[in-house]
Enzyme design. Structure first.
Site, mmCIF file in Angstrom:
data_model
loop_
_atom_site.group_PDB
_atom_site.id
_atom_site.type_symbol
_atom_site.label_atom_id
_atom_site.label_comp_id
_atom_site.label_asym_id
_atom_site.label_seq_id
_atom_site.Cartn_x
_atom_site.Cartn_y
_atom_site.Cartn_z
ATOM 1 N N ARG A 77 3.203 2.045 -12.225
ATOM 2 C CA ARG A 77 3.026 2.893 -11.042
ATOM 3 C C ARG A 77 2.407 2.096 -9.898
ATOM 4 O O ARG A 77 1.471 1.316 -10.126
ATOM 5 C CB ARG A 77 2.140 4.102 -11.374
ATOM 6 C CG ARG A 77 2.806 5.032 -12.335
ATOM 7 C CD ARG A 77 2.032 6.324 -12.534
ATOM 8 N NE ARG A 77 2.527 6.985 -13.733
ATOM 9 C CZ ARG A 77 3.669 7.671 -13.804
ATOM 10 N NH1 ARG A 77 4.427 7.795 -12.720
ATOM 11 N NH2 ARG A 77 4.053 8.220 -14.931
ATOM 12 N N ILE A 90 0.088 1.241 -6.946
ATOM 13 C CA ILE A 90 -1.329 1.568 -6.760
ATOM 14 C C ILE A 90 -1.563 2.404 -5.497
ATOM 15 O O ILE A 90 -2.574 3.097 -5.391
ATOM 16 C CB ILE A 90 -2.163 0.258 -6.730
ATOM 17 C CG1 ILE A 90 -3.600 0.515 -7.126
ATOM 18 C CG2 ILE A 90 -2.059 -0.450 -5.391
ATOM 19 C CD1 ILE A 90 -4.377 -0.758 -7.433
ATOM 20 N N VAL A 124 4.173 -8.582 -1.762
ATOM 21 C CA VAL A 124 4.003 -9.264 -3.052
ATOM 22 C C VAL A 124 5.250 -10.103 -3.297
ATOM 23 O O VAL A 124 6.364 -9.565 -3.351
ATOM 24 C CB VAL A 124 3.773 -8.264 -4.200
ATOM 25 C CG1 VAL A 124 3.659 -9.007 -5.529
ATOM 26 C CG2 VAL A 124 2.522 -7.423 -3.947
ATOM 27 N N HIS A 174 10.695 -7.254 -6.709
ATOM 28 C CA HIS A 174 10.454 -5.955 -7.343
ATOM 29 C C HIS A 174 11.261 -4.894 -6.635
ATOM 30 O O HIS A 174 11.596 -5.022 -5.454
ATOM 31 C CB HIS A 174 8.966 -5.602 -7.331
ATOM 32 C CG HIS A 174 8.355 -5.638 -5.973
ATOM 33 N ND1 HIS A 174 7.961 -6.820 -5.362
ATOM 34 C CD2 HIS A 174 8.083 -4.660 -5.079
ATOM 35 C CE1 HIS A 174 7.455 -6.552 -4.165
ATOM 36 N NE2 HIS A 174 7.535 -5.254 -3.970
HETATM 37 P P1 AMP Z 1 6.216 -4.733 -1.146
HETATM 38 O O1 AMP Z 1 5.670 -4.289 0.174
HETATM 39 O O2 AMP Z 1 7.655 -4.375 -1.332
HETATM 40 O O3 AMP Z 1 5.926 -6.193 -1.438
HETATM 41 O O4 AMP Z 1 5.468 -3.850 -2.232
HETATM 42 C C1 AMP Z 1 4.348 -4.247 -2.925
HETATM 43 C C2 AMP Z 1 3.785 -3.006 -3.556
HETATM 44 O O5 AMP Z 1 2.887 -3.384 -4.575
HETATM 45 C C3 AMP Z 1 3.009 -2.099 -2.600
HETATM 46 O O6 AMP Z 1 3.640 -0.802 -2.560
HETATM 47 C C4 AMP Z 1 1.612 -2.045 -3.205
HETATM 48 O O7 AMP Z 1 1.009 -0.788 -3.091
HETATM 49 C C5 AMP Z 1 1.876 -2.425 -4.650
HETATM 50 N N1 AMP Z 1 0.774 -3.032 -5.357
HETATM 51 C C6 AMP Z 1 -0.024 -4.051 -4.945
HETATM 52 N N2 AMP Z 1 -0.939 -4.348 -5.880
HETATM 53 C C7 AMP Z 1 -0.709 -3.513 -6.926
HETATM 54 C C8 AMP Z 1 -1.323 -3.329 -8.204
HETATM 55 N N3 AMP Z 1 -2.355 -4.057 -8.592
HETATM 56 N N4 AMP Z 1 -0.814 -2.363 -9.018
HETATM 57 C C9 AMP Z 1 0.216 -1.600 -8.618
HETATM 58 N N5 AMP Z 1 0.848 -1.738 -7.434
HETATM 59 C C10 AMP Z 1 0.374 -2.671 -6.594
#
Ligand code: AMP
Length: 117
Positions: free
Chosen positions: A31, A33, A98, A102
Site C-alpha cells: 500500500r 504510504i 522513486v 513501479h
Molecule cells: P512516484 O511519484 O510514481 O515515484 O510514486 C512514488 C510513490 O511511492 C508515492 O505515491 C509515495 O507516496 C510512495 N512511497 C514513498 N515511500 C513509500 C513507503 N515507504 N511505503 C509506501 N509507499 C511509499
C-alpha cells in the site's frame, strides 16, 4: 545483479516496513504510504529498473507480469467491476519520485478525469 538502493529496494529486502499485499519471486505489491485513492497499491518488480525509460526488451515478460499482477489483485479484491486506474510515472514532468519502476493501482471511488494540468 545491481542492488536497488531506493526505498522500494529497502522494502523488498525488509529493511523498511510496508503493508505488503502480494509478493512472488519477481514482484512485490504494498500500500502507498500517502494514498491518492481509497485503494492505492504499488506494484514493483524486484529487478532494479530505474524507470520505464530504462526498461529493455529483456524486461518484456516482467512488465507483462507487473500489469497482470495488478489486474489479478483488482479482480480478487472485487475492484474490477467498478474499475480502477493504473499509472506509471516516468521522469520529472510526471512527478516520479522513486527511481525504481513501479505501477500505481488506484481504485475504490470515481477517480475523475485523468491528465489534467
Ligand atoms: P512516484 O511519484 O510514481 O515515484 O510514486 C512514488 C510513490 O511511492 C508515492 O505515491 C509515495 O507516496 C510512495 N512511497 C514513498 N515511500 C513509500 C513507503 N515507504 N511505503 C509506501 N509507499 C511509499
Amino acid at each position: 545483479m545491481a542492488t536497488d538502493t531506493t526505498i522500494f529496494g529497502k522494502i523488498i529486502r525488509r529493511e523498511v516496513p510496508a503493508d505488503i499485499v502480494f509478493e512472488d519471486e519477481q514482484l512485490i505489491a504494498f500500500r502507498d504510504i500517502a494514498p491518492s485513492a481509497p485503494v492505492h497499491v504499488l506494484f514493483v518488480p524486484k529487478t532494479p529498473i530505474a524507470s520505464l525509460d530504462a526498461a529493455q526488451p529483456a524486461h518484456a515478460e516482467l512488465l507483462g507480469r507487473l500489469m497482470l499482477a495488478a489486474a489479478e489483485y483488482a479482480r480478487t479484491q472485487g475492484l474490477a467491476q467498478d474499475g480502477y486506474r493504473v499509472v506509471v510515472n516516468c521522469g520529472p514532468d510526471a512527478g516520479q519520485t522513486v527511481f525504481q519502476l513501479h505501477l500505481h493501482l488506484l481504485a475504490g471511488a470515481p477517480l475523475g478525469p485523468f491528465g489534467k494540468r
